[in-house]
Design a protein around this motif. Structure first.
Motif, PDB file in Angstrom:
ATOM      1  N   UNK A  37       2.010  -0.891  -3.305  1.00  0.00           N
ATOM      2  CA  UNK A  37       0.602  -0.515  -3.180  1.00  0.00           C
ATOM      3  C   UNK A  37      -0.313  -1.463  -3.947  1.00  0.00           C
ATOM      4  N   UNK A  38       0.084  -1.815  -5.172  1.00  0.00           N
ATOM      5  CA  UNK A  38      -0.719  -2.747  -5.974  1.00  0.00           C
ATOM      6  C   UNK A  38      -0.757  -4.114  -5.312  1.00  0.00           C
ATOM      7  N   UNK A  39       0.378  -4.553  -4.804  1.00  0.00           N
ATOM      8  CA  UNK A  39       0.424  -5.853  -4.127  1.00  0.00           C
ATOM      9  C   UNK A  39      -0.413  -5.859  -2.848  1.00  0.00           C
ATOM     10  N   UNK A  47       7.927  -2.426  -0.153  1.00  0.00           N
ATOM     11  CA  UNK A  47       7.892  -1.201   0.644  1.00  0.00           C
ATOM     12  C   UNK A  47       9.246  -0.947   1.313  1.00  0.00           C
ATOM     13  N   UNK A  48       9.827  -1.984   1.878  1.00  0.00           N
ATOM     14  CA  UNK A  48      11.147  -1.833   2.502  1.00  0.00           C
ATOM     15  C   UNK A  48      12.208  -1.467   1.469  1.00  0.00           C
ATOM     16  N   UNK A  49      12.134  -2.102   0.305  1.00  0.00           N
ATOM     17  CA  UNK A  49      13.091  -1.791  -0.762  1.00  0.00           C
ATOM     18  C   UNK A  49      12.892  -0.362  -1.269  1.00  0.00           C
ATOM     19  N   UNK A  81       1.765   8.458  -5.804  1.00  0.00           N
ATOM     20  CA  UNK A  81       0.316   8.544  -5.582  1.00  0.00           C
ATOM     21  C   UNK A  81      -0.448   8.621  -6.896  1.00  0.00           C
ATOM     22  N   UNK A  82       0.019   9.451  -7.811  1.00  0.00           N
ATOM     23  CA  UNK A  82      -0.642   9.588  -9.104  1.00  0.00           C
ATOM     24  C   UNK A  82      -0.598   8.266  -9.872  1.00  0.00           C
ATOM     25  N   UNK A  83       0.567   7.632  -9.911  1.00  0.00           N
ATOM     26  CA  UNK A  83       0.699   6.372 -10.632  1.00  0.00           C
ATOM     27  C   UNK A  83      -0.135   5.271  -9.980  1.00  0.00           C
TER      28      UNK A  83
END
Length: 110
Positions: free
Chosen positions: A24-26, A46-48, A74-76
Motif C-alpha cells: 500500500x505504501x509503495x 501484494x502477490x507475496x 488497514x489500521x497500520x
C-alpha cells in the motif's frame, strides 16, 4: 480464544500483514503507477502478501485470518499515511478505525 494452531501460521499472518502494508505504501509512492520501481515492488509485495496469507490459512480459520489481515493492515496503513504522507482523518475516520479495531478484537474471541 483462537483455536490452537502452529506458531508458524501466526508468523505467516504477520508477514502477510507487513507485506500488505508495504504494498500500500509503495502504491502511494508510485504516483499512480507512473514511477515504475515502486509500482513493480508494490505488485510483488501484494502477490507475496497473498502467498503468505494462503500459508496462514492452512492453520488459522479463514474468517479469523482474513479479518485480522484486513483490519490490522488497514489500521497500520492509515497510520503510515498519517506519519509518512501527512494525511489527515476526520473524526468519522477515527471512529471507523476504532470500530475496525473492535472487530479484530472480537474475532480473536470468536
Amino acid at each position: 480464544m483462537l483455536p490452537d494452531f502452529a506458531p508458524v501460521h501466526l508468523l505467516y499472518l504477520g508477514l502477510a500483514i507487513a507485506l500488505e502494508i508495504a504494498a500500500n505504501v509503495l502504491m502511494k509512492c508510485s504516483a499512480g503507477f507512473r514511477r515504475k520501481a515502486p509500482a513493480v515492488l508494490a505488485i510483488i509485495c501484494a502477490l507475496a502478501a497473498f502467498t503468505a496469507l494462503s500459508h496462514a490459512i492452512e492453520g488459522i480459520q479463514l474468517s479469523v485470518a482474513y479479518g485480522i489481515w484486513g483490519g490490522v493492515g488497514l489500521i497500520a496503513t492509515a497510520i503510515f499515511g498519517i506519519a509518512m504522507f501527512g494525511e489527515r482523518l476526520r473524526p468519522s475516520g477515527w471512529l471507523g478505525l476504532g470500530l475496525i479495531l473492535g472487530g479484530v478484537v472480537l474475532l480473536k474471541f470468536s
